[in-house]
Design an enzyme around this catalytic site. Structure first.
Site, PDB file in Angstrom:
ATOM      1  CB  CYS A 159      23.301  -0.515  17.341  1.00 31.47           C
ATOM      2  SG  CYS A 159      23.814  -2.036  18.168  1.00 31.47           S
TER       3      CYS A 159
ATOM      4  CE1 TYR B 244     -31.054  -3.646  -8.874  1.00 34.53           C
ATOM      5  CE2 TYR B 244     -30.710  -2.911 -11.128  1.00 34.53           C
ATOM      6  CZ  TYR B 244     -30.336  -3.685 -10.049  1.00 34.53           C
ATOM      7  OH  TYR B 244     -29.251  -4.503 -10.153  1.00 34.53           O
TER       8      TYR B 244
ATOM      9  CE  LYS C  95       1.457   9.733  -2.716  1.00 34.19           C
ATOM     10  NZ  LYS C  95       0.624   8.518  -2.635  1.00 34.19           N
TER      11      LYS C  95
ATOM     12  CB  SER D  84       4.266   0.385  -7.514  1.00 36.34           C
ATOM     13  OG  SER D  84       5.661   0.177  -7.564  1.00 36.34           O
TER      14      SER D  84
ATOM     15  CG  ASP E   8      -6.120   6.316  -0.063  1.00 32.48           C
ATOM     16  OD1 ASP E   8      -6.213   6.926   1.003  1.00 32.48           O
ATOM     17  OD2 ASP E   8      -5.238   5.457  -0.267  1.00 32.48           O
TER      18      ASP E   8
ATOM     19  CB  CYS F 139      22.105  -0.670  21.061  1.00 36.64           C
ATOM     20  SG  CYS F 139      20.788  -1.496  20.139  1.00 36.64           S
TER      21      CYS F 139
ATOM     22  CD  GLU G 140      -7.132   6.955 -15.407  1.00 37.61           C
ATOM     23  OE1 GLU G 140      -6.152   6.417 -14.854  1.00 37.61           O
ATOM     24  OE2 GLU G 140      -7.940   6.333 -16.098  1.00 37.61           O
TER      25      GLU G 140
ATOM     26  CE1 TYR H  59      -5.970   1.152 -10.660  1.00 36.97           C
ATOM     27  CE2 TYR H  59      -4.521   0.378 -12.393  1.00 36.97           C
ATOM     28  CZ  TYR H  59      -4.916   0.363 -11.078  1.00 36.97           C
ATOM     29  OH  TYR H  59      -4.263  -0.438 -10.181  1.00 36.97           O
TER      30      TYR H  59
ATOM     31  CB  CYS I 243      22.106  -5.639  21.567  1.00 34.55           C
ATOM     32  SG  CYS I 243      23.207  -4.450  20.741  1.00 34.55           S
TER      33      CYS I 243
ATOM     34  CE  LYS J 119      -0.903   6.621  -6.291  1.00 36.25           C
ATOM     35  NZ  LYS J 119      -1.403   6.030  -5.044  1.00 36.25           N
TER      36      LYS J 119
ATOM     37  CB  CYS K 171      22.129  -5.567  17.405  1.00 36.41           C
ATOM     38  SG  CYS K 171      20.710  -4.493  17.711  1.00 36.41           S
TER      39      CYS K 171
END
Length: 674
Positions: free
Chosen positions: A427, A35, A315, A81, A117, A409, A113, A225, A412, A115, A433
């Site tokens: 708070c 190649y 997932k 998404s 990452d 808090c 398929e 995809y 603040c 998924k 704040c």
């Protein structure tokens, strides 16, 4: 065409065929040295005849000059998404929703398929040539990374075969294989640079390099995809798997582990197979994507506000590790909610180095008996959010420290209150704040509050970044000169904002109360408070007994109001608003019509009304003394159901709540108040 030009074209076609065999078919036809020999023969000929070099030549994958930055690109078709599924029950619900919308579809097939990452990319081909590549970005606007994408060997610069449309946009995932990731990190460490936490971060960082030569050296990969905009002459197949087969024939690599499966059983079997295979895969995955294989139903199924209804991401279960809990910090969110965050001894979990993890809330810490100094189990929930599952009691040292929420808090110093019947600590310094600043300002200028035109989220972002506006009263001290110097602002638009602020100084007491953002005090409650107390001073001085006399105010709301006005910081901001010239006329004390059938009744609106909008209907009902709520319960008196009423109507019928259609409702109002 002379012999040299013919030789160059023949070499390009031969190299393209071998790239296809190597990257798409995973079936190399020649050795690497063979190649390389073809490639360098092409380089030699093009150097001798530079007039014959074209952008789609394999030698032109890496540009000569680094970029100075990335320009924005608006996607012709938004890149959505996917909704997440974390269990087999979630997949069953997904299929049930499809069956409800497509009752005629007896047998459901899904394209399944892995998924990947990595990083979602949109590639645009015109007349078969790659002309543009853009990241997903926010789904509508991405970054132009064409120079870097051209360096990815598995992405063809020119489509193979024939029959492709004049315009073809394809979507896919750019990722870094485990082998390339390990090699890159070894190189980073040898140079004394910081190693990447995981392949996804490495791929994202590589794709955003300004110098494409760096991108080329890191060996990114790509799987297609989906598709985006295509010109109308393309007779796209009716099955998703057939489209992928067509794209593959044109030289675009598809995932070799993709399959078509049948129904819930097929999805479950594919899940178990891929989960077992996951550790041996040459790349990282965080789940599975299932898409309805029958494309012709996509339009009918449509989209929710965020996701397509014909696809879902299943997932994989979270990965767990043990590490030491060094301490617990408290973060204040934009709504004022306090969240305990575990400070951990850094540990790799699910391919990511984690040093912080959520503990959710005080109740969860007590329930799990997590203590500072413990060895704890850390899990990446849904492969995204690290969380502390619990302590490893067998490793608990003699001395550990119990955690309790602060009474003030950390941002603040305002009083922290725990919400009744909830695990939330909040708070109470909402107007002051710093953590709540942006949200407080966005609420303050919103349409139902001060309704300040031109003061959008982006302008508020700039004003808070420059520290010009810390509290709502600071808005009324801005100048045209200040605003005109901001991004996307000119003198005219700056003057418009100042004019809007001046106009907004004249408001009403209900709007003013609502604009303060007191927890649990919405538009209706603010109106009732104004009508009852008639003045701000009377409201601020009211005790619990007086507050409970107000319609729509219970013990929880009364406590929230008292706590809010008891904070000196909040009072300072309120005084600042009054000093800036904010004022209002005396409220009109309008009693609801006592003989109305809706007076004192709890009413829920659902579905689409034909004669008026939902907000107008709500106003009419409130004028008749009704309390309009958003959810159906046993306390609901009436549900007014317009067209396409859904789950609220179903629940009302199951609870025996009186249901009125639009005509019945209008008739009831007309009988008493024509």
């Amino acid at each position: 065409m002379n012999s040299v030009e013919q030789k160059i074209l023949a070499l390009r076609e031969e190299i393209a065929r071998h790239n296809y065999a190597y990257y798409v078919l995973d079936d190399p036809q020649i050795s690497d040295p063979q190649y390389d020999a073809l490639y360098f023969e092409l380089v030699k000929l093009e150097k001798a005849h530079p007039e014959l070099i074209t952008p789609d030549s394999p030698t032109q994958r890496v540009g000569d000059q680094p970029l100075s930055g990335f320009k924005s690109i608006t996607h012709a078709v938004p890149m959505f998404s996917l909704e997440n599924a974390f269990s087999q029950d979630d997949l069953a619900s997904f299929q049930k929703r499809i069956q409800e919308r497509l009752p005629k579809l007896d047998h459901i097939e899904y394209a399944a398929e892995p998924k990947m990452d990595g990083l979602a990319i949109n590639l645009r081909y015109e007349h078969g040539l790659l002309v543009q590549a853009a990241t997903r970005g926010d789904g509508t606007v991405g970054e132009d990374v064409t120079h870097n994408v051209r360096t990815i060997q598995s992405i063809p610069l020119k489509l193979l075969g024939q029959g492709w449309p004049a315009v073809l946009e394809v979507r896919g995932e750019v990722f870094m294989s485990k082998q390339a990731f390990n090699r890159l990190n070894q190189q980073q460490l040898e140079k004394g640079d910081k190693a990447f936490a995981n392949p996804r971060n490495a791929a994202a960082g590589t794709l955003r390099q300004l110098d494409p030569k760096i991108t080329a050296s890191r060996h990114l990969s790509f799987y297609v995809y989906g598709w985006g905009k295509t010109s109308t002459e393309w007779q796209r197949p009716n099955q998703y798997a057939e489209v992928m087969h067509q794209l593959r024939a044109w030289g675009l690599p598809t995932n070799p582990d993709a399959q078509v499966v049948s129904g819930i059983k097929g999805m479950e079997e594919y899940y178990e197979t891929l989960l077992a295979k996951r550790p041996q895969l040459p790349y990282e995955i965080d789940g599975i994507v299932y898409k309805l294989n029958a494309i012709n139903y996509y339009e009918e199924l449509g989209f929710t506000a965020k996701f397509p209804r014909w696809a879902i991401a299943r997932k994989f279960p979270a990965e767990e590790v043990w590490t030491e809990l060094l301490g617990i910090d408290v973060q204040v969110g934009r709504t004022g909610a306090l969240t305990p965050v575990a400070r951990l001894k850094p540990v790799a979990v699910g391919g990511v180095v984690v040093s912080n993890a959520t503990l959710h809330n005080q109740d969860e810490i007590v329930r799990k008996d997590v203590r500072i100094g413990d060895t704890v189990i850390v899990r990446r929930a849904g492969d995204v959010i690290p969380e502390v599952v619990g302590p490893v009691l067998s490793k608990r040292p003699n001395e550990t420290q119990l955690f309790s929420m602060p009474t003030n808090c950390p941002e603040c110093g305002s009083e922290v209150i725990k919400e009744h019947d909830k695990a939330v600590y909040r708070c109470s310094g909402g107007l002051f704040c710093p953590a709540q600043r942006k949200r407080a300002l966005q609420h303050f200028v919103s349409r139902k509050a001060f309704d300040i035109q031109g003061l959008g989220d982006k302008l508020i972002e700039q004003l808070t970044q420059k520290d010009w506006v810390k509290h709502p009263d600071d808005l009324f001290h801005l100048t045209v000169e200040q605003l005109a110097g901001l991004e996307r602002m000119a003198e005219k638009s700056a003057q418009n904002v100042i004019d809007a602020l001046d106009k907004a100084k004249q408001t009403t007491l209900p709007r003013f109360i609502y604009a303060l953002g007191i927890p649990e005090v919405g538009e209706v409650t603010a109106k009732h408070l104004a009508q009852h107390f008639q003045s701000l001073d009377a409201l601020m001085a009211a005790d619990e007994t007086q507050l409970l006399e107000v319609s729509d105010v219970g013990e929880i709301v009364a406590e929230q109001i008292q706590t809010f006005f008891n904070q000196p910081h909040n009072r300072e901001v309120i005084q600042g608003l009054l000093d800036a010239g904010v004022h209002w006329p005396q409220p009109e004390d309008k009693d609801p019509v006592s003989d109305s059938p809706f007076n004192g009744k709890v009413v829920v609106l659902t579905g689409t009304l034909q004669q008026m909008g939902r907000s107008e209907a709500k106003q009419k009902l409130e004028a008749l003394g009704a309390k309009v709520t958003g959810s159906v319960s046993a306390k609901t008196d009436f549900v007014i159901a317009g067209e396409k009423a859904g789950s609220k109507l179903t629940k009302a019928e199951s609870l025996g709540v009186a249901v009125l259609d639009e005509a019945q409702w209008i008739e009831m109002m007309g009988e008493d108040h024509g």
